[in-house]
Design an enzyme around this catalytic site. Structure first.
Site, mmCIF file in Angstrom:
data_model
loop_
_atom_site.group_PDB
_atom_site.id
_atom_site.type_symbol
_atom_site.label_atom_id
_atom_site.label_comp_id
_atom_site.label_asym_id
_atom_site.label_seq_id
_atom_site.Cartn_x
_atom_site.Cartn_y
_atom_site.Cartn_z
ATOM 1 N N GLU A 162 0.836 -1.208 0.000
ATOM 2 C CA GLU A 162 0.000 0.000 0.000
ATOM 3 C C GLU A 162 0.873 1.261 0.000
ATOM 4 O O GLU A 162 0.882 2.048 0.939
ATOM 5 C CB GLU A 162 -0.975 -0.017 1.179
ATOM 6 N N GLU A 267 -6.358 -6.591 -1.927
ATOM 7 C CA GLU A 267 -6.893 -6.743 -0.566
ATOM 8 C C GLU A 267 -8.356 -6.328 -0.557
ATOM 9 O O GLU A 267 -8.724 -5.330 -1.178
ATOM 10 C CB GLU A 267 -6.150 -5.842 0.443
#
Length: 366
Positions: A162, A267
């Site tokens: 991320e 995710e």
């Protein structure tokens, strides 16, 4: 001679048809994934998982449900065994032995890395920028080499977790100025990517961004730096990233069309209940966090999952990439009164009796 030429023509035509048929019958690999990084800790606490009323080893259970890929995070030098190279290697060996794909997730930190924190490993804290680049390369390549040598070769490698706001802060932090320090960020990223290529050229490299708002801007800069990678990975949690499947789908289409890369949901998660199974504060607990029309029930979770799978299937660049559910096994594993257990148990793919929920099969066999 005429007869022979006719026979040759028929043979060639048959071969051509066979070749075309083989190409047409080639099914792209669609990642049906789970991030099972908590599995060793769950096993240490003697957690059992059930398919109906039958207890099964977790890897066998999820494979039976159609899961084909397992994601595992790695931290540089964690304070304990969890997410260490030793633990990752042992779990990855089992994943490969089970006939599943292994997806390695480098955090480039001693602990969690995400858009809000990308802390350097403590052992790299005093490094200058050149030394930091070298550290990224050496650490990444040596980790890959160790896994490959120990029958735990990654099929997918995620270079950073991320990384919306960069990696290895503050040297690799993007938004130190309004224009952003993209030069430092991409220099570090390139060293990680090069190390993966040098260690294992068959691995597919994933570059991971959380959400869809701002994704095009981010990947524009990645493209401008001529970064060598294979798959765009997006996190999608609707309560954080936006309650719009249409918006997500539009961004995926734009990214695939512009950057000529498959885009996957790296995710995701969604609740099957608003209840708690221990006294640890849950991440998801407010009704206004729900996506309208998708209730916090086993059925609502499955419907959300099927919709997200449909979004992924609708945008296909060459071979659509897939979906990965984060921490589906992170149940309330320390007992009902624990305050340091799981903040995620209502977002798992197992209910409070540890039975597999319908959403698990929706990922594996949509």
């Amino acid at each position: 001679k005429i007869f022979g030429a006719a026979v040759l023509s028929l043979i060639l035509a048959s071969c051509n048809k066979s070749s075309v048929a083989q190409k047409e019958n080639t099914t792209p690999f669609f990642i049906r994934g789970l991030d099972l990084s908590f599995t060793p800790e769950m096993e240490e606490n003697l957690v059992k998982y059930y398919d109906g009323n039958t207890a099964k080893p977790l890897l066998q259970l999820v494979k039976d449900k159609g899961i084909n890929t397992v994601r595992i995070r790695i931290w540089n030098k964690p304070s304990n065994i969890y997410s260490s190279l030793a633990e990752v290697t042992a779990l990855a060996q089992r994943v490969k032995q089970a006939g599943l794909k292994f997806w390695l997730d480098f955090h480039y930190s001693d602990y969690w890395a995400d858009p809000g924190k990308q802390n350097k490993p403590a052992s790299w804290a005093a490094a200058n920028f050149q030394q930091l680049q070298d550290s990224v390369y050496v650490y990444t390549k040596s980790t890959m080499a160790y896994l490959i040598a120990n029958n735990a070769t990654p099929d997918y490698v995620q270079v950073g977790n991320e990384i919306n706001n960069g990696i290895l802060w503050d040297d690799g932090k993007i938004y130190t100025t309004p224009a952003g320090n993209w030069t430092n960020f991409t220099a570090l990223l390139k060293r990680g990517v090069q190390a993966v290529r040098d260690a294992g050229k068959d691995c597919k490299i994933i570059i991971h961004f959380a959400g869809y708002d701002g994704a095009d801007y981010f990947y524009q800069h990645v493209a401008a730096a001529s970064l060598d990678y294979d798959i765009i990975g997006l996190s999608y949690y609707p309560w954080w990233h936006g309650k719009s499947f249409d918006g997500l789908q539009a961004v995926i289409k734009t990214l695939e069309t512009t950057y000529k890369k498959p885009v996957m949901i790296a995710e995701t998660a969604y609740p099957f209940t608003m209840q708690w199974d221990d006294n640890t504060n849950n991440i998801f607990g407010a009704a206004d966090m729900l996506y309208p029309g998708y209730e916090a029930t086993a059925e609502g979770q499955a419907l959300f999952t099927k919709k997200l799978m449909a979004v992924e299937h609708s945008n296909t660049y060459k071979n659509h990439a897939g979906i990965c559910w984060w921490a589906p096994e992170w149940i309330a594993f320390k007992g009902n009164t624990a305050t340091d257990g799981s903040p995620w148990e209502n977002l798992c793919l197992f209910d409070f009796s540890n039975k597999a929920l319908p959403a698990l099969e929706a990922i594996g066999k949509d």
